[in-house]
Each structure stands twice: as structure tokens, then as C-alpha cells.
Design a protein around this motif. Structure first.
Motif, PDB file in Angstrom:
ATOM      1  N   GLY A 163      45.526  36.254  39.707  1.00  0.00           N
ATOM      2  CA  GLY A 163      45.569  37.706  39.492  1.00  0.00           C
ATOM      3  C   GLY A 163      44.317  38.465  39.863  1.00  0.00           C
ATOM      4  N   VAL A 164      43.787  38.226  41.063  1.00  0.00           N
ATOM      5  CA  VAL A 164      42.573  38.943  41.456  1.00  0.00           C
ATOM      6  C   VAL A 164      42.857  40.175  42.300  1.00  0.00           C
ATOM      7  CG1 VAL A 164      41.025  36.992  41.306  1.00  0.00           C
ATOM      8  CG2 VAL A 164      42.224  37.420  43.448  1.00  0.00           C
ATOM      9  N   ILE A 165      44.130  40.409  42.629  1.00  0.00           N
ATOM     10  CA  ILE A 165      44.438  41.626  43.378  1.00  0.00           C
ATOM     11  C   ILE A 165      45.485  42.434  42.622  1.00  0.00           C
ATOM     12  CG2 ILE A 165      43.809  41.129  45.784  1.00  0.00           C
ATOM     13  CD1 ILE A 165      46.570  39.847  46.104  1.00  0.00           C
ATOM     14  N   GLY A 166      45.463  43.728  42.857  1.00  0.00           N
ATOM     15  CA  GLY A 166      46.425  44.597  42.204  1.00  0.00           C
ATOM     16  C   GLY A 166      46.575  45.869  43.018  1.00  0.00           C
ATOM     17  N   ALA A 177      44.053  45.838  46.413  1.00  0.00           N
ATOM     18  CA  ALA A 177      42.679  45.356  46.525  1.00  0.00           C
ATOM     19  C   ALA A 177      42.281  44.735  45.193  1.00  0.00           C
ATOM     20  CB  ALA A 177      41.729  46.502  46.882  1.00  0.00           C
ATOM     21  N   CYS A 178      41.052  44.224  45.135  1.00  0.00           N
ATOM     22  CA  CYS A 178      40.531  43.674  43.892  1.00  0.00           C
ATOM     23  C   CYS A 178      40.127  44.824  42.972  1.00  0.00           C
ATOM     24  CB  CYS A 178      39.307  42.808  44.174  1.00  0.00           C
ATOM     25  SG  CYS A 178      39.642  41.479  45.324  1.00  0.00           S
ATOM     26  N   ALA A 179      39.895  44.510  41.694  1.00  0.00           N
ATOM     27  CA  ALA A 179      39.435  45.517  40.749  1.00  0.00           C
ATOM     28  C   ALA A 179      38.145  46.143  41.270  1.00  0.00           C
ATOM     29  CB  ALA A 179      39.188  44.875  39.385  1.00  0.00           C
ATOM     30  N   PHE A 180      38.001  47.446  41.111  1.00  0.00           N
ATOM     31  CA  PHE A 180      36.837  48.203  41.573  1.00  0.00           C
ATOM     32  C   PHE A 180      36.637  48.070  43.084  1.00  0.00           C
ATOM     33  CE2 PHE A 180      36.126  47.622  37.087  1.00  0.00           C
ATOM     34  CZ  PHE A 180      35.642  48.859  36.668  1.00  0.00           C
ATOM     35  N   ASP A 181      37.711  47.693  43.793  1.00  0.00           N
ATOM     36  CA  ASP A 181      37.617  47.428  45.233  1.00  0.00           C
ATOM     37  C   ASP A 181      36.484  46.453  45.550  1.00  0.00           C
ATOM     38  OD1 ASP A 181      39.719  49.094  45.477  1.00  0.00           O
ATOM     39  OD2 ASP A 181      38.760  50.555  46.793  1.00  0.00           O
ATOM     40  N   MET A 182      36.249  45.533  44.636  1.00  0.00           N
ATOM     41  CA  MET A 182      35.209  44.531  44.882  1.00  0.00           C
ATOM     42  C   MET A 182      35.601  43.659  46.057  1.00  0.00           C
ATOM     43  SD  MET A 182      34.573  43.228  41.013  1.00  0.00           S
ATOM     44  CE  MET A 182      33.017  42.396  41.078  1.00  0.00           C
ATOM     45  N   TYR A 576      33.516  36.654  37.886  1.00  0.00           N
ATOM     46  CA  TYR A 576      33.247  37.881  38.637  1.00  0.00           C
ATOM     47  C   TYR A 576      31.745  38.051  38.827  1.00  0.00           C
ATOM     48  CZ  TYR A 576      37.998  39.729  38.363  1.00  0.00           C
ATOM     49  OH  TYR A 576      39.342  39.918  38.511  1.00  0.00           O
ATOM     50  N   VAL A 577      31.353  38.526  39.985  1.00  0.00           N
ATOM     51  CA  VAL A 577      29.957  38.884  40.204  1.00  0.00           C
ATOM     52  C   VAL A 577      29.928  40.380  40.477  1.00  0.00           C
ATOM     53  CG1 VAL A 577      27.935  38.540  41.662  1.00  0.00           C
ATOM     54  CG2 VAL A 577      29.478  36.623  41.204  1.00  0.00           C
ATOM     55  N   LYS A 578      29.243  41.129  39.598  1.00  0.00           N
ATOM     56  CA  LYS A 578      29.218  42.579  39.747  1.00  0.00           C
ATOM     57  C   LYS A 578      28.423  42.957  40.993  1.00  0.00           C
ATOM     58  CE  LYS A 578      28.272  46.893  37.472  1.00  0.00           C
ATOM     59  NZ  LYS A 578      27.445  47.652  36.567  1.00  0.00           N
ATOM     60  N   GLU A 579      29.002  43.850  41.779  1.00  0.00           N
ATOM     61  CA  GLU A 579      28.301  44.287  42.989  1.00  0.00           C
ATOM     62  C   GLU A 579      27.415  45.475  42.649  1.00  0.00           C
ATOM     63  OE1 GLU A 579      31.518  45.116  45.651  1.00  0.00           O
ATOM     64  OE2 GLU A 579      32.228  43.051  45.586  1.00  0.00           O
TER      65      GLU A 579
ATOM     66  N   MET B   1      31.551  48.495  45.937  1.00  0.00           N
ATOM     67  CA  MET B   1      32.274  48.521  44.664  1.00  0.00           C
ATOM     68  C   MET B   1      32.473  49.957  44.208  1.00  0.00           C
ATOM     69  SD  MET B   1      31.278  46.369  41.281  1.00  0.00           S
ATOM     70  CE  MET B   1      31.731  46.907  39.649  1.00  0.00           C
ATOM     71  N   LYS B   2      33.734  50.273  43.850  1.00  0.00           N
ATOM     72  CA  LYS B   2      34.035  51.615  43.365  1.00  0.00           C
ATOM     73  C   LYS B   2      33.505  51.780  41.940  1.00  0.00           C
ATOM     74  CE  LYS B   2      37.063  53.725  46.344  1.00  0.00           C
ATOM     75  NZ  LYS B   2      38.486  53.363  46.417  1.00  0.00           N
ATOM     76  N   GLY B   3      33.421  53.015  41.506  1.00  0.00           N
ATOM     77  CA  GLY B   3      33.006  53.280  40.137  1.00  0.00           C
ATOM     78  C   GLY B   3      31.544  53.691  40.077  1.00  0.00           C
ATOM     79  N   TYR B  48      32.696  49.204  34.634  1.00  0.00           N
ATOM     80  CA  TYR B  48      33.003  47.777  34.819  1.00  0.00           C
ATOM     81  C   TYR B  48      32.846  46.983  33.521  1.00  0.00           C
ATOM     82  CZ  TYR B  48      32.047  43.005  36.584  1.00  0.00           C
ATOM     83  OH  TYR B  48      32.035  41.666  36.792  1.00  0.00           O
ATOM     84  N   LYS B  52      35.853  45.003  31.641  1.00  0.00           N
ATOM     85  CA  LYS B  52      35.773  43.544  31.484  1.00  0.00           C
ATOM     86  C   LYS B  52      36.081  43.123  30.045  1.00  0.00           C
ATOM     87  CE  LYS B  52      33.532  40.451  33.296  1.00  0.00           C
ATOM     88  NZ  LYS B  52      33.395  39.311  34.149  1.00  0.00           N
ATOM     89  N   THR B  61      44.469  40.537  33.338  1.00  0.00           N
ATOM     90  CA  THR B  61      43.487  40.418  34.417  1.00  0.00           C
ATOM     91  C   THR B  61      42.718  41.732  34.579  1.00  0.00           C
ATOM     92  OG1 THR B  61      45.003  41.174  36.130  1.00  0.00           O
ATOM     93  CG2 THR B  61      44.990  38.808  35.650  1.00  0.00           C
ATOM     94  N   LEU B  62      41.507  41.616  35.120  1.00  0.00           N
ATOM     95  CA  LEU B  62      40.702  42.812  35.385  1.00  0.00           C
ATOM     96  C   LEU B  62      41.436  43.723  36.367  1.00  0.00           C
ATOM     97  CD1 LEU B  62      37.978  44.176  34.796  1.00  0.00           C
ATOM     98  CD2 LEU B  62      37.013  42.979  36.759  1.00  0.00           C
ATOM     99  N   SER B  63      42.190  43.119  37.293  1.00  0.00           N
ATOM    100  CA  SER B  63      42.973  43.904  38.253  1.00  0.00           C
ATOM    101  C   SER B  63      44.010  44.770  37.549  1.00  0.00           C
ATOM    102  CB  SER B  63      43.701  42.982  39.234  1.00  0.00           C
ATOM    103  OG  SER B  63      42.867  42.664  40.294  1.00  0.00           O
ATOM    104  N   ASP B  64      44.653  44.213  36.530  1.00  0.00           N
ATOM    105  CA  ASP B  64      45.647  44.987  35.787  1.00  0.00           C
ATOM    106  C   ASP B  64      44.987  46.167  35.085  1.00  0.00           C
ATOM    107  OD1 ASP B  64      47.795  43.501  36.520  1.00  0.00           O
ATOM    108  OD2 ASP B  64      47.858  42.268  34.713  1.00  0.00           O
ATOM    109  N   TYR B  66      42.138  47.669  35.841  1.00  0.00           N
ATOM    110  CA  TYR B  66      41.645  48.641  36.816  1.00  0.00           C
ATOM    111  C   TYR B  66      42.798  49.433  37.446  1.00  0.00           C
ATOM    112  CZ  TYR B  66      39.114  50.576  40.795  1.00  0.00           C
ATOM    113  OH  TYR B  66      38.571  51.427  41.717  1.00  0.00           O
TER     114      TYR B  66
END
Lengths: 580, 170
Positions: A163-166, A177-182, A576-579, B1-3, B48, B52, B61-64, B66
């Protein structure tokens, strides 16, 4: 049971069936783009719309349940027009580089556009701001070709439990894309590539290494060797119009020689090495040296998942490198020395049914050299063969080269779920019961497509409980049990892809595979089991090349030299690694 | 990264409150929406770090998280500034040149609509009609309403608030 008519033909189906299922049951096909049985039934694409008498608007056949007396029409002018316009609207926001797209002639959108006579440029206008992500070693997402069907999201979350894409944002800005478009590289993605195999278009593909391989082949200073994984021979033929379940290993060997590889080896052989190490490691652990249960470590998707999600279980992972990494280490470590070649001049290519293997190639470095230099998927090998004008179907069968071309039946079955377990048990049983008149050869309980298979085998007077997991979502329950100390398993095989490597993310793609996944998995696996059955030697420790290498170079299995070349270690990594 | 790329300034106390709330919501079905609403209220935005925690506690999931957070306009990925600027892009204001004012604001502040400056002083929102079309184009800063604004006025208006700040600090 429910009675209805479809195009005036009476149909009787179970209550709760969808129109799509009812139509299919009488041999009427309704087109779909987003639908994947049981995984994704959300009616997102609107290509499957049909007309129902008495209803004001068209309904999505893939999700609309049938009712008594329903009258459905699947091909009225209104339906055909609606489908055509829907497709034209999808095409208006789709980068149409079809001529050179990797999925050209194998694209579900292209096929439907042709079938419905669409004008691809009918609606010109603003296009979305597309995500392009090539941050990983294994996958490229190009959203300019994404049609928002959400199949990749469904398979990642529901089949794999990753579940890394949504779907991010809404309306015109909606994008996958991934959360926060990471970047994908900063997420817990394991690289399985299942998303690629369900993508109806060319929005997802592997990160190609064809050019690097071609450059190495053209470089006279490089000694380029190749090895193919078991599952490649079970599927490559599909890209050359061979029926599902055709074994094309002989032709692959010839094709690889035509392409200019100096040595054509077989990763089946190093799968036998893996078993020598892994079975002996299991025996050591059973004797009290090391943690139990032991997990297999052949699958890079699983290893990556464990490092990111189950750090406390890392001591339970077998320290054996995968057959791919052993292949590189043995070629550069043993073969080079024996043949007086500078290992730095050797370029090792592996052909894999897997995208995660592209990431794995960088995992292990022996004597300052990466074990593997390039990884091609089955699909990439097919393209390489085609680009070089090689007519695979017309080739004579070829043999593999010595020493890493010899293999046993145990090495072959590595590609199917349960195969690594079965191969390891064959050797472990023989080692633990050296004088038994008959030791078990076929372990039927670990074969087949169930997500989690369990069995108890009595070996050398002890009950050994094992589990076989395929489909990464199924690993959670098993890992949670082990973590809580509630499991009595001794040995657990994990393969990330449902069905095992034969269904890997690097295997050939056909639109119909989405609907018939189990059939495809069975047919491909049957190639491996058939080949195993035809072998004289079906236990890894009977492989002559393997025995020779241990006798002359490696010493004892799990010994010092074997450890140096054939084992590795693991480290916990953040999910996750925060960008910044 | 967005946000938001502003450093996260959430406190231990806020995190405790959030986790308590999530524990309370988790047993109910559909906990994600109320969880996000609570967090939006608590922190003023959904960075973020907060998403999290929500993903972890609700076992989604974090995707859900977000995906939902970016679907509804009631949620924001950016904090609000000390001075919240609104620029009306409704019909009357727009035909009287509010688009130009909006561009000027984005240029000077270096942020888009919905975002906040690095010093957390100004945030910018392009709004719908604020109900005084006779004064179009209209710009608001917290409670202050500025009518018949010209693009050239923007710098002067902003400097009033910046000056107030430097006076406070000095």
C-alpha cells in the motif's frame, strides 16, 4: 437464482452476480479497463457501461448486481457512443507515444481505442501535471500514460499488503502517487512489480538495463556471462506466441549465445548452491545454533519488506545470498580464478522474472565488486532477442556451459511457490537421514496456490513444522505469530508474488492474465514441475558442479569460504524516509 | 515532497492528545475522517509527522491517509500564518483585476494559495466572493478588508504588517 435477459438471451445466475459476470457466463464479453476480479471492482473507468431497460442512465456492468426480470443491452448505439466518448476523453489526457511505447500492441487502451474507432485527438485541451518517478533501481512510473484505473493501487494494497501508492487530490488533479508525492525510493515499496503486470497501459514499467547489457556485449574488454532464473524458461515463450506453459530453455540458451554472451550459465545451478547452504544452515539452527524458525532469503521483495517492517525478525532470516547473488559471487570468485580471468573484466548478467532483483543486485559486494552487474527481466530479454532479429521459435535447442550450467530438479522448482521449501527439504532429509532406504522426494503439501501452506514432516525422528507463504499480504499473520512467540514453525518460505517467481513482476504481460491469474500461475509452474520430474538428479547435493566446487574451493557447506562468498547480512531500515 | 517544509513544531502534549483521540476512534468504523478533522483542529494543518501518527495508530497506510487529506478541501497540508491573506477571485473581483493582485502576492511572498511563508508570518488563500463586490477587487488580511486594491498597493499593505512585527520585536 436470478433470471434476466442480456441482448434478449435469457440468463440464469446466482444472486449477487454482476451484469459483467452474467454476460460472461453466456459468452458475451463486455470491455473493461479498471476491473480486476476480487481486487478492484469500483467502476472507475466507465468503459463497461451497458443499457438496462427502464433505467435513466447507463450502468457500470462490472459492479452493478443483476435483479429478477432485468433486461440488459450491451451493444446499443447509445452504449457504443458512450464507450467511445469515454475512451476519447481518456485519450485526451494520455501521452500518445504509442509507436515507441513499450506496451505498443499489448496495451488495453490501444486495443479498445481501435475497436471503438476512436479519434485520439478529438478533445484537445489542458493536460494534467504529470508525476514521473524513476527514483528506484527497478521501476519507472510515467503518469502521462496513467488512465487512473487504480489497478496498481489495488494490487499493491490488497494482494501485497504494502500500500505505498494511492489516488492523491481530486477532480482534474487526481493522480496516482505515493503519500506526499514522495519518491518511491523513500517508501516501503518492496519492488515486486506486481503493479506493472496489472497496468493496462505503459504507465508503469521496469527500469531498463538493455542498453547497459548491449554496451557490455559490444566492449571487447568485457567477458560477459549470463544466467537465467528458473521461471524465465516457463514464460518467455509467451512473448513469442507460444502457448502458456511452454518450456523454451533450449531456445533461450541458443539465443543468448547468438547475442554474444561468452558463457551461458543457469541460475538453476546456483539455486542448488543456495540449497546446499540453506539446508545446512537449517540443520545447524535445528541443532541449536541460531534462531528458529528460519525464513528463506531468496526473495528480495521479502528481504526488503522484513528489513523495513520486521527488524526483530532479521536474525531469523537465512544468511544465504539468493541464487542470483550467489551466481555472481561464484562466477567472479571461482570461475574467474580457475580460468585466469581478471574478475574485474567479467560482466555478469542475470535474467530474472523479477523487478526487485534489479535492486538486489547492489545488495552484496564481494572483494570490492558487485556480485551482479546487470539484471534483465524476462520481458527485457524478449525485447533484446527481438531487437537483434533473432527468431526464437526457429532456433535449435542449445545446452548450457560448464561449470554453472549443470543443475538438478531441485534448482528448477525454485520458481514456484513452495519450491525453495521442497528443494531444501529434499536435501535436509537426505543429510539428516543418510542411511534411510528411501527419503521423501515430492512434498505435495507445499505445492499449489494457497496463500499460506502448512505441513509437518517427520525427519530423523523429529517433527518439523513448516510454512510456505506467497503473496506478501499473507506474511503479516505468520510474522505476527512468530514475533509473539506463538509459532511452532521451524522453517518458513516466503515469496512476495502470489504464485511465486513464475508470477513475478518481470514476467510477460497479457491483458487476459489479469482475469486468469491462477491459470497462468499453474501453467507456468507446471513447466518447472515437469522439468523436475524429467531430471535424473532431483536433489541439490547430487549436482556434480556443486560437489566439485565444494571439494576443490569452498570446503564444507556453511564453512569459512562458503560464508565469505555465499552469505550476507541484513540491517533494519526505516519504512519511510522524509524528504526535505 | 508535497506539503509544508516548515519545521514541525508539534508539542508532546499535542501528540498525547492526538494518540488518545485515535485510541478512542479506532474501534469505530470509518475512523479516518474524524481523526483527520481532530488533527486539523489540533495542529491547524496536517503535516507529514501528524499523518504518520494517524496511519500508525489507525493501522491504515500513509497513502490512504494522504489520499483523504488531499481529497477534501477542509484539510490543509500547510499551517496558517500569523496574518492570513485572502484574495477574492470571485467574478466581480476577477474582472476588476484581482488575478493580477493574486500573482503579485504569490511573487512577493513566494508561496501558492493554501501555503504559508517560511517565517510563518503570512499565509495566502484565493477565496470565492467575500460579499462586498462594490469594493472589488477585495483583499483581506485577518479582519482587515481592503477594497479597490491595485497591484501597486500590495507591497504597501504587506509592509504595514511587517513593520508592526519588527516594532513588536524591536
Amino acid at each position: 437464482m436470478i433470471n434476466l435477459t442480456i441482448n434478449n438471451v435469457p440468463v440464469c445466475v446466482k444472486e449477487g452476480s454482476t451484469i459483467l459476470e452474467a454476460a460472461r457466463s453466456i459468452g458475451i464479453k463486455i470491455p473493461t479497463l479498471c476491473h480486476m476480479k476480487e481486487l478492484s471492482e469500483l467502476g472507475a473507468c466507465r468503459v463497461c457501461v451497458v443499457e438496462v431497460k427502464g433505467m435513466r442512465s447507463l450502468v457500470a456492468a462490472c459492479e452493478y448486481p443483476v435483479y429478477e426480470g432485468m433486461q440488459v443491452y450491451t451493444t446499443t448505439q447509445r452504449v457504443l457512443n458512450a464507450r467511445k466518448i469515454t475512451l476519447e476523453l481518456i485519450l485526451s489526457d494520455h501521452r500518445k507515444d504509442c509507436l515507441s511505447c513499450e506496451r505498443n500492441t499489448n496495451c488495453e487502451l490501444q486495443k479498445l481505442a481501435y475497436k471503438y474507432g476512436c479519434d485520439a485527438n478529438k478533445f484537445a485541451g489542458e493536460t494534467r501535471n504529470f508525476v514521473y518517478d524513476d527514483s528506484t533501481d527497478y521501476l519507472v512510473r510515467d503518469n502521462s500514460k496513467c488512465i487512473l484505473c487504480r489497478r496498481c493501487i489495488a494490487v499493491c494494497k490488497k494482494a501485497q499488503g504494502v500500500g505505498v501508492i494511492g489516488a492523491n487530490e481530486r477532480g482534474f488533479k487526481t493522480h496516482v502517487a505515493c503519500a506526499f508525492d514522495m519518491k518511491l525510493v523513500n517508501t516501503p515499496c518492496v519492488g515486486c512489480g506486481q503493479c506493472i503486470t496489472v497496468c493496462p497501459t505503459g504507465a508503469l514499467k521496469e527500469k531498463e538495463e538493455i542498453v547497459r547489457v548491449q554496451e557490455a556485449l559490444a566492449n571487447p574488454d568485457k567477458y560477459v556471462v549470463v544466467g537465467t532464473a528458473p521461471s524465465v524458461r516457463a514464460a518467455l515463450g509467451e512473448n513469442f506466441d507460444q502457448p502458456l506453459g511452454t518450456n523454451v530453455q533450449g531456445k533461450i540458451n541458443t539465443a543468448l549465445r547468438y547475442l554474444g554472451f561468452k558463457k551461458v550459465f543457469d541460475v538453476n545451478c546456483t539455486a542448488d548452491f543456495t540449497i546446499m547452504e540453506e539446508a545446512n544452515e537449517l540443520i545447524e539452527r535445528l541443532q541449536g545454533n541460531g534462531k528458529l524458525p528460519m525464513f528463506t532469503s531468496c526473495c528480495p521483495g521479502w528481504v526488503s519488506h522484513a528489513e523495513k517492517n520486521y527488524p526483530e525478525l532479521l536474525p531469523n532470516l537465512s544468511t544465504c545470498k539468493s541464487p542470483q547473488q550467489m551466481f555472481g559471487a561464484l562466477v567472479k570468485g571461482l570461475f574467474a580464478k580457475k580460468n585466469g580471468i581478471d574478475p574485474h573484466d567479467i560482466f555478469v548478467v542475470s535474467v530474472m522474472p523479477c523487478t526487485a532483483k534489479k535492486h538486489e543486485k547492489k545488495r552484496t559486494i564481494t572483494d570490492g565488486m558487485p556480485d551482479i552487474d546487470a539484471v534483465l527481466t524476462t520481458r527485457e530479454l524478449a525485447r533484446l532477442i527481438q531487437e537483434n532479429g533473432i527468431l526464437l521459435n526457429e532456433l535449435p535447442d542449445g545446452e548450457t556451459d560448464s561449470p554453472f550450467g549443470e543443475y538438478t530438479g531441485a534448482g528448477i522448482i525454485f520458481g514456484a511457490t513452495g519450491g525453495v521449501m521442497e528443494a531444501a527439504l529434499r536435501t535436509a532429509a537426505s543429510v539428516l537421514e543418510p542411511n534411510a532406504p528411501y527419503t521423501k522426494l515430492e512434498f505435495d503439501e507445499v505445492r499449489g496456490l494457497d496463500g499460506v501452506k502448512e505441513a509437518v514432516y517427520r525427519i530423523a525422528g523429529k517433527d518439523i513444522k513448516i510454512a510456505v507463504v506467497n503473496g506478501l499480504k499473507n506474511v503479516k499473520a505468520v510474522c505476527d505469530k512468530v514475533k509473539a512467540g506463538e509459532s511452532d514453525y521451524r522453517f518458513i518460505e516466503v515469496m512476495t508474488c502470489p504464485g511465486g517467481c513464475v508470477m513475478g513482476g518481470g514476467q510477460p504481460i497479457k491483458a487476459t492474465f489479469v482475469k486468469h491469474k491462477n491459470e497462468v500461475a499453474q501453467k507456468r509452474a507446471s513447466v518447472l514441475y515437469k522439468a523436475d520430474k524429467a531430471m535424473y538428479n532431483r536433489r541439490s547435493h547430487k549436482n556434480g558442479s556443486v560437489l566439485d566446487a565444494y571439494a576443490n574451493c569452498l570446503g564444507a557447506p556453511c564453512g569459512k569460504e562458503a560464508h565469505r562468498l555465499l552469505h550476507t547480512s541484513y540491517s533494519a531500515k526505516p519504512a519511510y524516509v522524509k524528504e526535505s | 515532497m508535497k506539503g509544508s517544509n516548515l519545521p514541525f513544531q508539534g508539542t508532546v502534549e499535542q501528540e498525547r492528545q492526538l494518540r488518545d483521540k485515535l485510541a478512542e476512534l479506532k474501534p469505530q468504523g470509518g475512523a479516518l475522517m474524524p481523526a483527520l478533522q481532530y488533527a486539523q483542529e489540533l495542529y491547524g494543518y496536517l503535516p507529514y509527522e501528524v499523518q504518520k501518527i494517524i496511519a500508525e495508530e489507525l493501522n491504515v497506510t500513509l497513502s490512504d491517509v494522504y489520499g483523504v487529506a488531499t481529497f477534501y478541501s477542509q484539510f490543509s497540508l500547510f499551517p496558517k500564518g500569523k496574518y492570513q491573506i485572502g484574495i477574492c477571485l470571485g467574478t466581480a473581483c476577477y474582472v476588476n483585476g484581482s488575478g493580477e493582485i493574486y500573482d503579485k502576492l504569490r511573487n512577493i511572498l513566494g508561496i501558492e494559495s493554501g501555503e504559508c511563508t517560511l517565517d510563518r508570518m503570512f499565509s495566502l488563500d484565493a477565496t470565492r466572493c467575500v460579499g462586498c463586490c462594490g469594493m472589488a477587487p477585495v483583499m483581506t488580511v485577518n479582519g482587515d478588508v481592503y477594497g479597490k486594491v491595485k497591484a501597486d498597493d500590495v507591497e504597501g499593505i504587506l509592509s504595514k504588517y511587517s513593520a508592526k512585527e519588527s516594532k513588536n520585536n524591536g
